[in-house]
Design an enzyme around this catalytic site. Sequence first.
Site, PDB file in Angstrom:
ATOM      1  N   ASP A 154     -85.531 -38.701 -52.009  1.00  0.00           N
ATOM      2  CA  ASP A 154     -85.296 -39.779 -51.041  1.00  0.00           C
ATOM      3  C   ASP A 154     -85.475 -41.110 -51.735  1.00  0.00           C
ATOM      4  O   ASP A 154     -86.080 -41.183 -52.801  1.00  0.00           O
ATOM      5  CB  ASP A 154     -86.242 -39.679 -49.841  1.00  0.00           C
ATOM      6  CG  ASP A 154     -85.684 -40.422 -48.636  1.00  0.00           C
ATOM      7  OD1 ASP A 154     -85.643 -41.664 -48.678  1.00  0.00           O
ATOM      8  OD2 ASP A 154     -85.255 -39.777 -47.674  1.00  0.00           O
TER       9      ASP A 154
ATOM     10  N   TRP B 182     -88.294 -31.467 -43.162  1.00  0.00           N
ATOM     11  CA  TRP B 182     -87.472 -30.330 -43.614  1.00  0.00           C
ATOM     12  C   TRP B 182     -88.091 -29.708 -44.869  1.00  0.00           C
ATOM     13  O   TRP B 182     -88.123 -28.495 -45.020  1.00  0.00           O
ATOM     14  CB  TRP B 182     -86.009 -30.753 -43.848  1.00  0.00           C
ATOM     15  CG  TRP B 182     -85.215 -30.768 -42.563  1.00  0.00           C
ATOM     16  CD1 TRP B 182     -85.720 -30.930 -41.309  1.00  0.00           C
ATOM     17  CD2 TRP B 182     -83.809 -30.589 -42.411  1.00  0.00           C
ATOM     18  NE1 TRP B 182     -84.712 -30.882 -40.391  1.00  0.00           N
ATOM     19  CE2 TRP B 182     -83.530 -30.675 -41.023  1.00  0.00           C
ATOM     20  CE3 TRP B 182     -82.742 -30.390 -43.298  1.00  0.00           C
ATOM     21  CZ2 TRP B 182     -82.241 -30.539 -40.519  1.00  0.00           C
ATOM     22  CZ3 TRP B 182     -81.451 -30.268 -42.789  1.00  0.00           C
ATOM     23  CH2 TRP B 182     -81.202 -30.340 -41.407  1.00  0.00           C
TER      24      TRP B 182
ATOM     25  N   ASP C   1     -81.684 -42.451 -55.931  1.00  0.00           N
ATOM     26  CA  ASP C   1     -80.473 -42.683 -55.151  1.00  0.00           C
ATOM     27  C   ASP C   1     -79.533 -41.509 -55.383  1.00  0.00           C
ATOM     28  O   ASP C   1     -79.114 -41.267 -56.526  1.00  0.00           O
ATOM     29  CB  ASP C   1     -79.846 -43.997 -55.633  1.00  0.00           C
ATOM     30  CG  ASP C   1     -78.541 -44.311 -54.923  1.00  0.00           C
ATOM     31  OD1 ASP C   1     -78.065 -43.460 -54.136  1.00  0.00           O
ATOM     32  OD2 ASP C   1     -78.000 -45.398 -55.160  1.00  0.00           O
TER      33      ASP C   1
ATOM     34  N   GLY D 181     -90.170 -35.947 -44.540  1.00  0.00           N
ATOM     35  CA  GLY D 181     -90.440 -34.690 -45.227  1.00  0.00           C
ATOM     36  C   GLY D 181     -90.595 -33.480 -44.337  1.00  0.00           C
ATOM     37  O   GLY D 181     -91.117 -32.464 -44.780  1.00  0.00           O
TER      38      GLY D 181
ATOM     39  N   ASP E 182     -80.848 -34.221 -43.996  1.00  0.00           N
ATOM     40  CA  ASP E 182     -81.034 -34.650 -42.598  1.00  0.00           C
ATOM     41  C   ASP E 182     -80.924 -36.173 -42.503  1.00  0.00           C
ATOM     42  O   ASP E 182     -81.467 -36.791 -41.601  1.00  0.00           O
ATOM     43  CB  ASP E 182     -82.423 -34.171 -42.114  1.00  0.00           C
ATOM     44  CG  ASP E 182     -82.593 -34.326 -40.605  1.00  0.00           C
ATOM     45  OD1 ASP E 182     -81.570 -34.314 -39.888  1.00  0.00           O
ATOM     46  OD2 ASP E 182     -83.734 -34.469 -40.143  1.00  0.00           O
TER      47      ASP E 182
ATOM     48  N   LYS F 233     -76.536 -33.373 -41.685  1.00  0.00           N
ATOM     49  CA  LYS F 233     -76.359 -33.998 -40.374  1.00  0.00           C
ATOM     50  C   LYS F 233     -74.984 -34.654 -40.304  1.00  0.00           C
ATOM     51  O   LYS F 233     -74.483 -35.189 -41.289  1.00  0.00           O
ATOM     52  CB  LYS F 233     -77.430 -35.059 -40.152  1.00  0.00           C
ATOM     53  CG  LYS F 233     -77.374 -35.661 -38.761  1.00  0.00           C
ATOM     54  CD  LYS F 233     -78.498 -36.643 -38.529  1.00  0.00           C
ATOM     55  CE  LYS F 233     -79.812 -35.929 -38.354  1.00  0.00           C
ATOM     56  NZ  LYS F 233     -80.889 -36.851 -37.949  1.00  0.00           N
TER      57      LYS F 233
END
Lengths: 386, 1140
Positions: free
Chosen positions: A125, A55, A141, A53, A178, A218
């Site tokens: 997440d 970000w 998901d 967490g 990320d 990313k």
Amino acid sequence: MGKSSKDKRDAYYRLAKEQGWRARSAFKLLQLDEEFNLFENVTRVVDLCAAPGSWSQVLSRVLIKGEKFGRSAWQDREAKFRQDMLKVIRSDAEADSESVKEAPKPTNAPANDGPRQDVKIVSIDLQPISPLPGIITLRADITHPATVPLLLKALNPDYDADTMNQQAQHPVDLVISDGAPDVTGLHDLDIYVQSQLLFAALNLALCVLKPGGKFVAKIFRGRNVDLLYAQLKVFFEKVYVAKPRSSRASSVEAFIVCINFQPPEGFKASLEEPLGVGSRLPQMQAELQESTTAQDDDKKDDGIVDMEIEDLTPSDPKDQKSIRWVAPFVACGDLSAFDSDASYRLPDDHVSLDPVQPPTAPPYKRAIELRRANGGAYGKVPVTSK
Amino acid sequence: MSSSLIMAQQKLEHNFALSPVTALAFQDIGESTYLFVGEDAWLKIYHVTTSRLLGKVRAFYSQPIHGIHVSESKAGLANGEAGILVWGGQSITVLPPSSIRDLVRGVAPPEPTEFKAPDWIYDGILFPAGDPKGALVTAHNELIPFSVSPDGHGLTFGTLTSPSRPILYSANLCLLGPDTILVAGGTVFGEIIVWKYHFGSSRPSQWEVLYVFTGHEGSVFGVSISPEFEIAPGINVRLLGSCSDDRTIRIWDVTDRQLTIPAGQEIDSRLLTEARETGFGDNSEAKEENKNDSSRCLAVAMGHLSRIWHVKFGRSSHAQMGPVEVYSFGEDTTRQRWELTFDLKKWQEGLSPTSGPVGNLRNCSVNSCHNGKNIWSVAISTKGDQEPLIATGGADGRVAISGVQGSADSTKYRHLDFTVPLEKVLQQLEDNGEPHNTTVDEPKNKKGVKYAFQKYSFLSDDLLMATATSGRIFLAAVTDSLSWEEVLVSDTVVEDLRSYMVMKTPVKDTVILGGATGKVYLYRRGQEIMELAHFPGKISDIILLQDPSQISVENQQPWSVIITVLGLDHATILNFDPSSMKSTIDTRKIILPEHCIITAAAFLNSILIVGSRIGALTIHTLTRDSSDLVPLSSRRDPKGKDAITAICPLPGSSTSFLAACRDGRYRIYTLNASSVPFLNLQHEISPPLGMIEGAWFSSPSSRSSSPELILHGFKGKNFVVWNESSQQTIASIECGGAHRPFSCVSPPEDPNQLRLAFTKASRMRFYSQPAPFLQTLKEGGHGREIRAIAASSRYIATAAEDTNIRIWESTPSSSSSPSLKCLAIIEKHSAGIQAMKWFGEDYLLTSAGSEEFYIWRISRLDSSYDALAVVCEAVWDDGTRDGDLRIVDFDVRPWTTTAEEEEKILIAMVLSNSEVRTYTYSPETNEFQLLAKGMYTGACPTKARHLIIPDSEEVHVLTGYTDGHLAIWRTAAGAAGGKEAELVHEPIKVHQSSVKALDLVMLSGEATNNNSRWLVATGGDDNALGFLDLSYDPAEKSYTVQGRYRVASAHAAAVTGLCAVAGGGKEGEVEVVTVSNDQRVKLWKGGSAKGEEEFKVKLLANKYSSVADAGDVEKIVDEGEGKKKVMVGGVGMEVWDLIE
């Protein structure tokens, strides 16, 4: 590595603890923002693969609390002093800052003063995320079709898929991710899995992002990364690959920064028909070829002459079948930033702090516990060598 | 290197590669078994019994092979119907049987056609006949049938089918019947989905989900469906094995018991519409009807230290309820054998969540198979009850294999393994009516301790002597079993040897024994024991002076041993002449220094080298004043007080010898026979043994091969025999640990055969092997990423992430397949190696994290033993208090000054705290002298290079940094003791972020002044290739940047390696080779051509590189061939020829 030696080896690990961040990766987002002004006019943000967490924590502190983080958060004062002394091209640093800028720096952007109105931030997440002020956390998901309505409902409690218009279905200004897999060491598989994570984020972003929105994720800069750049370029006016100074030079990690979402005409995103496998995206690329491999970029005004190369290689009919393009590279975080690769001397009385949040439990946690319980080994089995 | 390189337009041609082995498959053709090996994009075929590479073909353009499916139908192959299916990533190809026949014959088959599937492939299968040809399963749990056109060049994919599309880490397909496939998929989130797919023309394709297994707490990296096993009369089971990030192996029951499963399509629609929660330990794929599936987990076990990549089934025993063999393969490079057994009672009660597991996995063996990390590929071939053939492929590029049936006539030693208690020997003598000593028949001594085995000695390879603590002496003749007899001796001898004795075999069929009373006895095969000599005290040891490997060879030559007696100030040489049966005491006494206990000795001509219990080596010679062997000089190299256990003269040398030591190292010394002789340490190395107990050199039967060095000793709880030349374990037998009596023997020409006897738990274990358990089918290299490459005019050194350094030499290219031979492996660094450079041919320098900087002296041995001698000559110790910096890079050059005559090594090093330092190193005194230090902004340096200013005693160093700048530092002439190095020019920006690679050439030809000029090429993290045109005016003492040029997207990813291969000198241009994480290797030419002003950059070559995560590229000049090459290192290594 002990906490204290990690403090020396990794300046951002130490800074994160000192400044209350859940992970050092917070600085990556702050430095990306410093370069690209990501948060300008942004009120609705989706953070994917958000755990633990850090970000979301940046979003919470910048967008909701209205805190400001400038260079001072990660500036190495001694480095700055030595740079001035050694004349590490100040003019150059200034030139750098002009390069990709489309708007003034966040430090003097009035829009960033104080808390913003109507801010909605949703973090998603698979693993639970500890609560953060003002942030809606979902456990879901991101590849599942049901996640889109779930997300839209979180952004707008009145959301109803059947009645809402197109605009209401695309309310998000910025999607960030990320996420990265645990690498196996089999490089092409790791690159594939990371690209699937990136596509999962992109597929969701395509469903919720409003035209003109931004997407940051990313990326592993490995084999065939130029195929990915070209594919992302289909949807955005500008695509950059950015490396914050807080990301190690030795790591293949970098961030793809996509600006000005411009879905191709007639394109309708759907998680039922995701991009990333199959031939849908390559077909779109083939139709759009020219626009996907060109980008007007301001030449970097750093005095280095950019060369047009003369390509004398024989054309290889079997190679380069696919459309490839290399996104322009942008280094983020100015030169006075702490160097994530350097070792720093700490004062003798340095006290090493505990991490703000312990790292997530690895899947082999139970294995370690079991091994410990058995006195260091699983059982008495002879190990013979090769 | 930097001054003048010849210029001509060049291109790159692939020469050699060593890559991770990522796919393996066995195939039987006729009587022979072959192994297909996938190494990068190449498919290679090996003949299993001879380990010979028969042929190879490039399957894909730029994609490593990840799987090979061999059609199981042998008839199909013969009929030309089947072939093999090869896949990797999204690529697939089908090789027809004719291509396989070509490969076996060593003929290049037609180039395979590469097809791209719509997604990443985890497994593939070929159908025995008909259409479709086969099927693939993707990383999204989708099944794709495919058809191949009659000419074999066209391939069409059918419709993708999937019950749900989670992302997988593993999948396995199994053909159940003519039109049914069982699919198992292991997901990223720890679940396993088992489903069935029906195909065929008679019915529409459809699927049904059978099970969703939850339980794994991490990604499922491997799934494997077993054949049907009959575990009890009438009970047939089909099993699924799985392995995971959670370090467990699990076995599941997937037997098809004709349960009625609801038609699949309904599940499909529900799965897709319901919102799911996902995550480890939570049911995502599992729905209501699957909630009891996890009770089908039959067994769970842990054994690996890290992640487990594969699990496979081996043989199944016909015994009731198992065992079934299971093998697992992990990141820790081990393969582990498990036995799965079942609880029949529980089984019959039926599977339920409450009954607990009905199966049990027992760990039977653990074998480490590869260097570094990871077993990437596995193949198993079972044939009835025979030991299965198992091959593993590692990240190190090696293929290890077990279960190869050697031809019976080539080996003398059969496989034998007995555990013998002393009582059993006595019983056997009694039963067989053998004559035996009846006066000492009580099973216990006076203190009530049971008699046990005392000492062992092989008299030859078929006769073992074993003594008991009762003093009795037994002989075991080795055939398929051990047949025992007793050596009858008088009661006084038994008494003398009771509870204390030493026993050695100096030559074949001979044993010499010493007892507590000072008597020395001789036994020769078939003869009675005789007393040879009587010394005035307890015989503390008998030291052999002969080569111990010769005991299986007939020899009637006289022999000698050294007898050491407790409390005596000298040792004695005892000579024996078999022809006269006479023993004599040598007139030369070995005079011992005080407290010296001899543990090993050997003569080099008339000079005796003696090794001691505390690790000292002493030179003894006759002197003018003495008829005794007096100690002249001594040295001690082990750090602790560890005994020298063997001294072996090197084959064919009269001056060099090897000393093995209990400190785990062996050292090679050369005797310098000056007026006062002394020993030079030439080689020092730690093989993977904790304690070396013995060493010998093999005598190859073929004269063309070089002797091999064989070491044995203890490692942990195992007795290990190690072939240092081939870097392979010959045997590793659990014995319980060091400090126990043992004896071993091998044929001198074949060290792979071994017989061994030792005591374990007061019983004797006898072990005999015809060949090592694991053999090397294909040699490998580093098991981790190569980070640095350095080439001298003769050798290539590579250093990897795992801190190992290897030194290689090109083998003569008379053979068609060029290759590299590894001459030495150096393990001393404890932190990751950062940089490595040669200084001439004799010195290798390496730097690493934790402020490690070593200087290695490299030399050739004066011996027919063909190895490279390596010794660490100096360790830099001028680091910081904490010693935790990385020495990121350094450069070396020869250094002489007007003030000093000696040529020193000038070292410029950069440290991770932003410092640059200059030192000189003296090869004579082995000392470093600090010249100057300089501090940059705090940014981490990445590169350092000397800039050589002609006729100057100033030291100029060019450094690169993570901030994308270069800096130039000057150390004033005559500087010493840490003066400040001065920044000569303001830092020069060349990249946006880290400078990751740098090389330079010196330009000449501007005769107008004395200026020096360089063309510096740099590779950046910013994907760019940079060129810096730099000049220095010695009159002004200043540098000028003549130009900075950039190729912005030279690669698609960071440029991680760069080297200049041509140019410089009078040419105004330079050719450089760059490597990158994008797995391309490129050749560039940059500069201003002669007579032209304009700076131009040309791309001359752009090729796919098999090396992922490339860390370095280095130019190699093969002087023998006069060829120029470059080597790329990273995940594996690769050599490219530079062709004009």
